[in-house]
Design a protein around this motif. Structure first.
Motif, PDB file in Angstrom:
ATOM      1  N   SER A  92     -11.659  -6.382  -7.452  1.00 11.97           N
ATOM      2  CA  SER A  92     -12.279  -5.527  -8.318  1.00 11.97           C
ATOM      3  C   SER A  92     -11.216  -4.160  -8.829  1.00 11.97           C
ATOM      4  O   SER A  92     -10.399  -4.177  -7.986  1.00 11.97           O
ATOM      5  N   ILE A  93     -11.373  -3.669  -9.629  1.00  8.24           N
ATOM      6  CA  ILE A  93     -10.745  -2.417  -9.880  1.00  8.24           C
ATOM      7  C   ILE A  93     -11.119  -1.293  -9.247  1.00  8.24           C
ATOM      8  O   ILE A  93     -12.178  -0.925  -9.053  1.00  8.24           O
ATOM      9  N   GLN A 104       4.303 -12.526 -10.736  1.00  7.54           N
ATOM     10  CA  GLN A 104       3.379 -13.291 -10.125  1.00  7.54           C
ATOM     11  C   GLN A 104       2.776 -12.793  -8.977  1.00  7.54           C
ATOM     12  O   GLN A 104       2.352 -13.426  -8.002  1.00  7.54           O
ATOM     13  N   LEU A 105       2.469 -11.458  -9.137  1.00  6.00           N
ATOM     14  CA  LEU A 105       1.758 -10.636  -8.003  1.00  6.00           C
ATOM     15  C   LEU A 105       0.335 -11.204  -7.698  1.00  6.00           C
ATOM     16  O   LEU A 105      -0.294 -11.482  -8.797  1.00  6.00           O
ATOM     17  N   SER A 106      -0.127 -11.063  -6.391  1.00  9.91           N
ATOM     18  CA  SER A 106      -1.516 -11.512  -6.188  1.00  9.91           C
ATOM     19  C   SER A 106      -2.278 -10.516  -5.385  1.00  9.91           C
ATOM     20  O   SER A 106      -1.573  -9.535  -4.989  1.00  9.91           O
ATOM     21  N   GLY A 107      -3.151 -10.717  -4.803  1.00  9.26           N
ATOM     22  CA  GLY A 107      -3.840  -9.943  -4.142  1.00  9.26           C
ATOM     23  C   GLY A 107      -4.763  -8.983  -4.742  1.00  9.26           C
ATOM     24  O   GLY A 107      -4.607  -8.907  -6.003  1.00  9.26           O
ATOM     25  N   GLU A 108      -5.266  -7.880  -4.059  1.00  9.05           N
ATOM     26  CA  GLU A 108      -5.909  -6.821  -4.943  1.00  9.05           C
ATOM     27  C   GLU A 108      -5.166  -5.736  -4.995  1.00  9.05           C
ATOM     28  O   GLU A 108      -4.123  -5.470  -4.689  1.00  9.05           O
ATOM     29  N   ILE A 109      -5.635  -4.846  -6.119  1.00 10.18           N
ATOM     30  CA  ILE A 109      -5.026  -3.626  -6.589  1.00 10.18           C
ATOM     31  C   ILE A 109      -5.134  -2.775  -5.369  1.00 10.18           C
ATOM     32  O   ILE A 109      -6.388  -2.444  -5.099  1.00 10.18           O
ATOM     33  N   PRO A 110      -4.255  -2.188  -4.724  1.00 11.77           N
ATOM     34  CA  PRO A 110      -4.548  -1.583  -3.422  1.00 11.77           C
ATOM     35  C   PRO A 110      -5.256  -0.155  -3.877  1.00 11.77           C
ATOM     36  O   PRO A 110      -4.787   0.848  -4.741  1.00 11.77           O
ATOM     37  N   ALA A 111      -6.132   0.281  -2.969  1.00 10.27           N
ATOM     38  CA  ALA A 111      -6.989   1.680  -3.407  1.00 10.27           C
ATOM     39  C   ALA A 111      -6.166   2.924  -3.258  1.00 10.27           C
ATOM     40  O   ALA A 111      -6.248   3.764  -3.763  1.00 10.27           O
ATOM     41  N   GLU A 112      -4.891   2.608  -2.376  1.00  7.48           N
ATOM     42  CA  GLU A 112      -3.742   3.725  -2.053  1.00  7.48           C
ATOM     43  C   GLU A 112      -3.337   4.088  -3.625  1.00  7.48           C
ATOM     44  O   GLU A 112      -2.525   5.236  -3.583  1.00  7.48           O
ATOM     45  N   ILE A 113      -3.452   3.407  -4.605  1.00  3.44           N
ATOM     46  CA  ILE A 113      -2.851   3.708  -5.894  1.00  3.44           C
ATOM     47  C   ILE A 113      -3.434   5.270  -6.295  1.00  3.44           C
ATOM     48  O   ILE A 113      -3.029   5.821  -7.277  1.00  3.44           O
ATOM     49  N   GLY A 114      -4.615   5.536  -5.859  1.00  6.97           N
ATOM     50  CA  GLY A 114      -5.060   6.695  -6.022  1.00  6.97           C
ATOM     51  C   GLY A 114      -4.293   8.094  -5.739  1.00  6.97           C
ATOM     52  O   GLY A 114      -4.451   9.056  -6.250  1.00  6.97           O
ATOM     53  N   VAL A 138       0.796  -1.294  -0.105  1.00  5.48           N
ATOM     54  CA  VAL A 138       0.027  -0.057  -0.155  1.00  5.48           C
ATOM     55  C   VAL A 138       0.888   1.336   0.060  1.00  5.48           C
ATOM     56  O   VAL A 138       0.380   2.279  -0.599  1.00  5.48           O
ATOM     57  N   GLY A 139       2.032   1.472   0.794  1.00  3.34           N
ATOM     58  CA  GLY A 139       3.055   2.282   0.476  1.00  3.34           C
ATOM     59  C   GLY A 139       3.163   2.913  -0.978  1.00  3.34           C
ATOM     60  O   GLY A 139       3.739   3.815  -0.950  1.00  3.34           O
ATOM     61  N   ILE A 140       2.918   2.242  -1.973  1.00  4.47           N
ATOM     62  CA  ILE A 140       3.283   2.602  -3.217  1.00  4.47           C
ATOM     63  C   ILE A 140       2.409   3.839  -3.746  1.00  4.47           C
ATOM     64  O   ILE A 140       2.868   4.618  -4.456  1.00  4.47           O
TER      65      ILE A 140
END
Length: 252
Positions: free
Chosen positions: A207-208, A179-189, A162-164
């Motif tokens: 979900s996206i 080979q990344l897994s899990g959800e796309i973090p909302a912090e990407i916003g 999430v630090g990204i």
């Protein structure tokens, strides 16, 4: 009376602006004070630059040893006493002092060390098409000067940290073909400067995130060939600068 007043005014004027030795001495002391301040500031700047260079060398040396530098295809000047910008794949932007690292397809193998992301002077990290494994370090959020992060074509696993979302200057993020897994973090916003987002060819689920609609400068999104579900968020469709969208081979 007028003569007395005139004499007093003339005396005050001569004390403040004239060539009186005392006034000249005061001016001289002030000038010395300014010069000492400049010297102190220059000394501090020099010390900070020396600390910066030492931190850069330490982080790059760790990158070399952890990612099998002895077996790299090209490793010219690495670990030498030469300036780091003369090491193969390392460049210096002399306008702002920032570093760029280009080591794509160079035989890097191992787990990516977190120290490289603690460099405040790193603006480009391109390690694509190597054999890097393990998780993306959680330290990634500390590399606030980063403009380009290309880790595509490796064997990275685990979740996207999430630090990204703290990389406010990031313009290109390429994590595709891992080979990344899990959800796309909302912090990407939080990546307000992001133009290119590529995460295709992983094992991402969920979900996206609607937060992607906050990326007003976004021009390209590729999150194809994952395991994403749910609906395509309206926020994505409304991005005015978006020119390319690849969402195929998911479960949307």
């Amino acid at each position: 009376m007028k003569r007395i007043v005139s004499f007093i005014l003339l005396f005050i004027f001569s004390m403040c602006y004239g060539n009186d030795p005392l006034v000249a001495q005061v001016r001289k002391e002030r000038q010395k004070g300014k010069e000492k301040k400049i010297v102190r500031e220059q000394a501090v700047d020099l010390l900070l630059k020396e600390q910066q260079v030492a931190a850069e060398r330490a982080a790059l040396k760790e990158l070399y040893w952890v990612l099998g530098g002895e077996d790299w295809r090209v490793k010219e000047n690495w670990l030498s006493d030469r300036p780091v910008e003369e090491w193969y794949g390392v460049k210096r932007n002399y306008d702002n002092g920032k570093l760029s690292i280009y080591l794509g397809a160079n035989g890097l193998e191992g787990v990516l060390p977190g120290a490289i992301f603690r460099l405040k002077t790193l603006e480009v990290l391109n390690l694509c098409n190597n054999e890097i494994t393990g998780n993306i370090p959680t330290d990634i959020g500390e590399c606030t000067a980063l403009r380009q992060l290309s880790l595509n074509g490796n064997r990275l696993t685990g979740k996207i940290p999430v630090g990204i979302g703290k990389l406010e200057n990031l313009e290109t993020l390429d994590l595709s073909r891992n080979q990344l897994s899990g959800e796309i973090p909302a912090e990407i916003g939080g990546l307000k400067q992001l133009k290119f987002l590529r995460m295709g060819g992983n094992r991402l689920t969920g979900s996206i995130p609607a937060a992607i609609g906050s990326l007003l400068r976004l021009e390209c999104v590729d999150i194809s060939s994952n395991l994403l579900t749910g609906e395509i968020p309206d926020e994505l469709v409304l991005l005015e600068n978006l020119e390319e969208v690849n969402l195929y081979d998911n479960r949307l």
